[in-house]
Design a protein around this motif. Structure first.
Motif, PDB file in Angstrom:
ATOM      1  N   LEU B 139       0.844  -1.201  -0.109  1.00 25.20           N
ATOM      2  CA  LEU B 139       0.123  -0.083  -0.014  1.00 25.20           C
ATOM      3  C   LEU B 139       0.859   1.124   0.006  1.00 25.20           C
ATOM      4  N   GLU B 140       2.082   1.286   0.897  1.00 23.72           N
ATOM      5  CA  GLU B 140       2.693   2.353   0.931  1.00 23.72           C
ATOM      6  C   GLU B 140       3.834   2.593  -0.190  1.00 23.72           C
ATOM      7  N   ASP B 141       4.170   1.789  -0.825  1.00 22.31           N
ATOM      8  CA  ASP B 141       5.085   1.669  -2.093  1.00 22.31           C
ATOM      9  C   ASP B 141       4.706   2.738  -3.006  1.00 22.31           C
ATOM     10  N   ASN B 142       5.649   3.289  -3.598  1.00 22.64           N
ATOM     11  CA  ASN B 142       5.425   4.413  -4.749  1.00 22.64           C
ATOM     12  C   ASN B 142       5.246   3.461  -5.934  1.00 22.64           C
ATOM     13  N   VAL B 143       4.188   3.922  -6.655  1.00 22.72           N
ATOM     14  CA  VAL B 143       3.914   3.346  -8.097  1.00 22.72           C
ATOM     15  C   VAL B 143       4.880   3.275  -8.884  1.00 22.72           C
ATOM     16  N   GLY B 144       5.818   4.375  -8.956  1.00 22.26           N
ATOM     17  CA  GLY B 144       6.829   4.045  -9.733  1.00 22.26           C
ATOM     18  C   GLY B 144       7.899   3.006  -9.647  1.00 22.26           C
ATOM     19  N   LEU B 145       7.670   2.217  -8.363  1.00 23.32           N
ATOM     20  CA  LEU B 145       8.478   1.124  -8.295  1.00 23.32           C
ATOM     21  C   LEU B 145       7.683  -0.037  -8.989  1.00 23.32           C
ATOM     22  N   LEU B 146       6.525  -0.104  -9.414  1.00 23.93           N
ATOM     23  CA  LEU B 146       6.099  -1.364  -9.844  1.00 23.93           C
ATOM     24  C   LEU B 146       6.436  -1.459 -11.413  1.00 23.93           C
ATOM     25  N   SER B 147       6.270  -2.563 -11.638  1.00 30.49           N
ATOM     26  CA  SER B 147       6.437  -3.210 -13.243  1.00 30.49           C
ATOM     27  C   SER B 147       5.338  -2.753 -14.167  1.00 30.49           C
ATOM     28  N   GLY B 148       5.401  -2.693 -15.222  1.00 30.22           N
ATOM     29  CA  GLY B 148       4.421  -2.415 -16.254  1.00 30.22           C
ATOM     30  C   GLY B 148       3.058  -3.104 -15.975  1.00 30.22           C
ATOM     31  N   GLY B 149       3.307  -4.364 -15.844  1.00 29.97           N
ATOM     32  CA  GLY B 149       2.216  -4.897 -15.727  1.00 29.97           C
ATOM     33  C   GLY B 149       1.532  -4.878 -14.763  1.00 29.97           C
ATOM     34  N   GLN B 150       2.147  -4.729 -13.405  1.00 28.96           N
ATOM     35  CA  GLN B 150       1.538  -4.410 -11.907  1.00 28.96           C
ATOM     36  C   GLN B 150       0.934  -2.935 -12.173  1.00 28.96           C
ATOM     37  N   ARG B 151       1.657  -2.046 -12.759  1.00 30.77           N
ATOM     38  CA  ARG B 151       0.921  -0.742 -13.125  1.00 30.77           C
ATOM     39  C   ARG B 151      -0.270  -0.786 -13.836  1.00 30.77           C
ATOM     40  N   GLN B 152      -0.455  -1.399 -14.840  1.00 28.51           N
ATOM     41  CA  GLN B 152      -1.738  -1.393 -15.639  1.00 28.51           C
ATOM     42  C   GLN B 152      -2.758  -2.471 -14.935  1.00 28.51           C
ATOM     43  N   ALA B 153      -2.241  -3.250 -13.903  1.00 25.85           N
ATOM     44  CA  ALA B 153      -3.323  -4.048 -13.359  1.00 25.85           C
ATOM     45  C   ALA B 153      -3.949  -3.125 -12.277  1.00 25.85           C
ATOM     46  N   LEU B 154      -3.135  -2.186 -11.816  1.00 30.34           N
ATOM     47  CA  LEU B 154      -3.575  -1.216 -10.762  1.00 30.34           C
ATOM     48  C   LEU B 154      -4.398   0.026 -11.393  1.00 30.34           C
ATOM     49  N   THR B 155      -4.014   0.444 -12.781  1.00 26.20           N
ATOM     50  CA  THR B 155      -4.935   1.126 -13.574  1.00 26.20           C
ATOM     51  C   THR B 155      -6.260   0.726 -13.622  1.00 26.20           C
ATOM     52  N   LEU B 156      -6.323  -0.726 -14.219  1.00 25.07           N
ATOM     53  CA  LEU B 156      -7.659  -1.149 -14.276  1.00 25.07           C
ATOM     54  C   LEU B 156      -8.204  -1.275 -12.996  1.00 25.07           C
ATOM     55  N   LEU B 157      -7.839  -1.650 -11.777  1.00 24.21           N
ATOM     56  CA  LEU B 157      -8.430  -1.584 -10.511  1.00 24.21           C
ATOM     57  C   LEU B 157      -8.988  -0.120 -10.319  1.00 24.21           C
ATOM     58  N   MET B 158      -8.124   0.788 -10.623  1.00 22.91           N
ATOM     59  CA  MET B 158      -8.602   2.261 -10.304  1.00 22.91           C
ATOM     60  C   MET B 158      -9.643   2.608 -11.385  1.00 22.91           C
ATOM     61  N   ALA B 159      -9.730   2.232 -12.356  1.00 19.20           N
ATOM     62  CA  ALA B 159     -10.634   2.546 -13.528  1.00 19.20           C
ATOM     63  C   ALA B 159     -12.200   2.068 -13.362  1.00 19.20           C
ATOM     64  N   THR B 160     -12.000   0.806 -12.615  1.00 23.49           N
ATOM     65  CA  THR B 160     -13.211   0.017 -12.394  1.00 23.49           C
ATOM     66  C   THR B 160     -13.872   0.510 -10.843  1.00 23.49           C
ATOM     67  N   LEU B 161     -12.987   1.097 -10.024  1.00 22.45           N
ATOM     68  CA  LEU B 161     -13.220   1.511  -8.761  1.00 22.45           C
ATOM     69  C   LEU B 161     -14.736   2.266  -8.584  1.00 22.45           C
ATOM     70  N   SER B 162     -14.811   3.090  -9.516  1.00 22.87           N
ATOM     71  CA  SER B 162     -15.958   4.114  -9.836  1.00 22.87           C
ATOM     72  C   SER B 162     -17.232   3.540 -10.622  1.00 22.87           C
ATOM     73  N   HIS B 163     -17.191   2.402 -10.831  1.00 18.26           N
ATOM     74  CA  HIS B 163     -17.957   1.796 -11.971  1.00 18.26           C
ATOM     75  C   HIS B 163     -18.629   2.651 -13.025  1.00 18.26           C
ATOM     76  N   PRO B 164     -17.461   2.737 -13.983  1.00 19.80           N
ATOM     77  CA  PRO B 164     -17.996   3.611 -15.206  1.00 19.80           C
ATOM     78  C   PRO B 164     -19.055   3.037 -16.221  1.00 19.80           C
ATOM     79  N   SER B 165     -19.861   3.825 -16.763  1.00 16.09           N
ATOM     80  CA  SER B 165     -20.893   3.340 -17.702  1.00 16.09           C
ATOM     81  C   SER B 165     -20.206   2.597 -18.686  1.00 16.09           C
ATOM     82  N   LEU B 166     -19.090   3.050 -19.197  1.00 16.55           N
ATOM     83  CA  LEU B 166     -18.347   2.612 -20.413  1.00 16.55           C
ATOM     84  C   LEU B 166     -16.994   2.845 -20.170  1.00 16.55           C
ATOM     85  N   MET B 167     -16.295   1.652 -20.439  1.00 15.93           N
ATOM     86  CA  MET B 167     -14.818   1.299 -20.372  1.00 15.93           C
ATOM     87  C   MET B 167     -14.205   1.213 -21.722  1.00 15.93           C
ATOM     88  N   LEU B 168     -13.057   2.090 -22.103  1.00 16.37           N
ATOM     89  CA  LEU B 168     -12.452   2.356 -23.230  1.00 16.37           C
ATOM     90  C   LEU B 168     -10.933   1.697 -22.903  1.00 16.37           C
TER      91      LEU B 168
END
Lengths: 312, 263
Positions: B139-168
């Motif tokens: 939780l407290e680690d900087n996102v800059g330390l994550l690998s590309g795959g981990q960052r993209q997974a986190l992005t996915l989680l962040m994008a779905t967190l607010s239940h968007p009507s449409l995902m691009l």
């Protein structure tokens, strides 16, 4: 004498905190500072000289500083011109405005009979010498500002402003208008810078329209000196090291003034030396960030390996 | 739910570099649709996404989301309803902030106030959320330390967190190595199914586009050249797709990348 360095350094550190917001947190080279610093000094001085009092003077200096930053931000976001150019415009315009505030004079002294912060401090702390009382008073103000700033950047709004500097798209994706955040960020930055100017005018006993000249570079030098002390991504430590950097910078300038003649350096050379200091710091920071990237990678690989072993 | 009517986009109009990136596009995406979008480079896929997300204004035409005209709405306003993930893993997260601060940022849409949202309750919640992507102890680690795959997974989680009507999803696995790409794609399916999201996904992988989702759109030179749904889509093969392309466009489908990728 040594107390003087600390007082000057602490007053200067408020400005460095302002530059920290624009340069490090928003990632925007903001030259408004060269103008808003003198604006703060001018506003505070005129308020105090005209009997409006210290509190009104400093609060008004802070508010006018915010306004200066907002002007830069508006030029930058509404006209979509680079922040650097927008801030040069504001800075240049502010020079005329500062002369106006000072009543068309380049320099306004604060008479000895007028009450300023630095005449209140010795009375507030009678158990200390004048110099130490000034130091303690300044320290309290700077620490209060630092704590409020630390808290601000832990709030939801502060986090969003922090994210903006690193990656504007993230902020847009969360439904926030980056222009509004820049407006707030640059406003606060210049508010602090003007506050610092208002304190300096009281400490040195006059306001000068040329006070802000070269301030950005000096502020950057202080930030970079601070960054050599320790590395951290925690806002409380980032602001702390900026304050340390400001004091170190003022100390360097003090010793340069005092002993510089031994190696043929005069105060005329300080701008050149400050610039060189910033360039060297940037060069060192470049090599350092490459090294720490390599270090972080090694650590990350190690961690994944460990995790792999644990799972196996 | 998403209704695109007669959308045209011309870049650099009136200059020698004038380029018609989209020409009279009409498309309706229904609630629950998962649309795979394929096409060679320069066919207009990314421009289409940029038009929907509001990165650039359309030259003409209208875009409606949930019956509301969003054609002239700014990108950050549309972000209330539209979640977007880019090919570049660094675009979706803030590198100089910790994972928990990034999640706080993503918990809400719109302007923020002077509240401290991070508390121990939130942290527990974030830990739960992060479990599927194995970042629950960082939780407290900087996102800059994550690998590309981990960052993209986190992005996915962040994008779905607010239940968007449409995902691009704009080729969101293309910059990752095959193993990470597969992981992120599995997560994508997981989140789309779990939250019953409506999604549009640009992909280079024809086989994947055939296997996944209930609709397939192919673009070429700024046009949607076909739009295949339901039962018809299930019968598709890469071979028939390429043949259809040749029949319609009277030229060979030239994208080695698309044809060669199979996993």
């Amino acid at each position: 004498m040594i107390e003087g360095i600390f007082v000057e350094g602490l007053i200067f550190s408020l400005m460095v905190l302002g530059i920290l917001i624009s340069y490090r947190i928003l990632d925007l080279a903001d030259l408004t500072c060269d103008g808003s610093y003198a604006t703060g000094a001018a506003v505070a001085t005129m308020c105090i000289v005209n009997g409006l009092g210290i509190t009104v003077g400093l609060v008004l200096a802070f508010l006018v500083g915010i306004l200066c930053g907002m002007v830069t931000s508006m030029i930058h976001t509404k006209l979509k011109i680079p922040g650097l150019l927008a801030s040069i415009l504001t800075m240049t315009m502010l020079y005329s405005i500062n002369l106006r505030i000072l009543g068309n004079r380049a320099n306004v002294p604060i008479q000895r009979t007028v009450t300023t912060l630095y005449r209140i401090f010795p009375n507030a702390f009678p158990f200390l010498s004048t110099a130490f009382a000034s130091l303690l008073g300044t320290l309290i103000i700077v620490l209060a500002v630092k704590v409020v700033m630390d808290l601000f950047f832990r709030t939801d709004l502060g986090l969003a402003i922090g994210a903006l500097g690193g990656n504007e798209q993230v902020v847009i994706s969360q439904g926030m208008n980056p222009s509004s955040l820049k407006l707030i960020g640059l406003g606060l930055s210049n508010g602090l810078i003007a506050l610092s100017g208002g304190m300096l005018a009281q400490y040195q006993g006059f306001a000068d329209a040329n006070l802000g000249q070269g301030m950005v570079v000096q502020g950057l030098a202080a930030i970079m000196l601070g960054e050599f002390l320790f590395s951290s991504n925690r806002i409380s430590l980032i602001t702390l090291r900026a304050i340390f950097g400001a004091i170190i910078y003022k100390a360097l300038m003090f010793f340069g003034r005092r002993y510089g003649y031994l190696i043929g350096i005069t105060p005329n050379d300080f701008k050149l030396l400050t610039g060189i200091l910033v360039i060297i710091s940037l060069a060192i920071a470049k090599t350092r960030s490459a090294a720490s990237d390599a270090g972080a990678k090694k650590k990350a690989i190690l961690r994944t390996q460990q995790k792999g072993e644990e799972n196996a | 739910m998403l209704k695109i009517e007669h959308v045209t986009k011309v870049f650099f109009p009136g200059t020698i570099n004038e380029k018609v990136a989209l020409e009279d596009i009409n498309l309706t995406v229904n609630e629950g649709d998962v649309v795979c979008v394929i096409g060679s480079n320069g066919s207009g896929k990314s421009t289409l996404f940029n038009m929907i997300a509001g990165t650039f204004p359309v030259t003409s035409g209208t875009i409606k989301l949930k019956d509301r005209d969003i054609t002239h709405q700014s990108e950050h306003k549309r972000a209330f309803e539209i979640g977007r993930i880019f090919q570049d893993p660094t675009k979706g997260t803030s590198a100089n902030m910790s994972i928990q601060d990034n999640l706080i940022l993503a918990s809400k849409k719109g302007m923020r106030g002077l509240k401290f949202s991070l508390n121990s309750e939130k942290k527990e919640y974030f830990k739960e959320l992060l479990e599927p992507i194995h970042l629950e102890n960082r939780l407290e680690d900087n996102v800059g330390l994550l690998s590309g795959g981990q960052r993209q997974a986190l992005t996915l989680l962040m994008a779905t967190l607010s239940h968007p009507s449409l995902m691009l999803l704009d080729e969101h696995t293309a910059a990752l190595d095959p193993v990470n790409a597969a992981t992120v794609m599995d997560l994508t399916k997981h989140y789309i199914e779990k939250d019953k999201l409506t999604a549009m996904m640009v992909t280079h992988n024809m086989q994947f586009a055939i296997d996944y989702g209930n609709r397939l759109i192919m673009m070429d030179e700024g046009h949607i050249i076909f739009d295949i749904k339901g039962e018809d889509k299930k019968k598709l093969t890469v071979q028939t797709l390429v043949e259809m392309f040749r029949d319609i466009r009277k030229k060979e489908f030239a994208s080695d990348e698309t044809l060669l990728t199979d996993d």
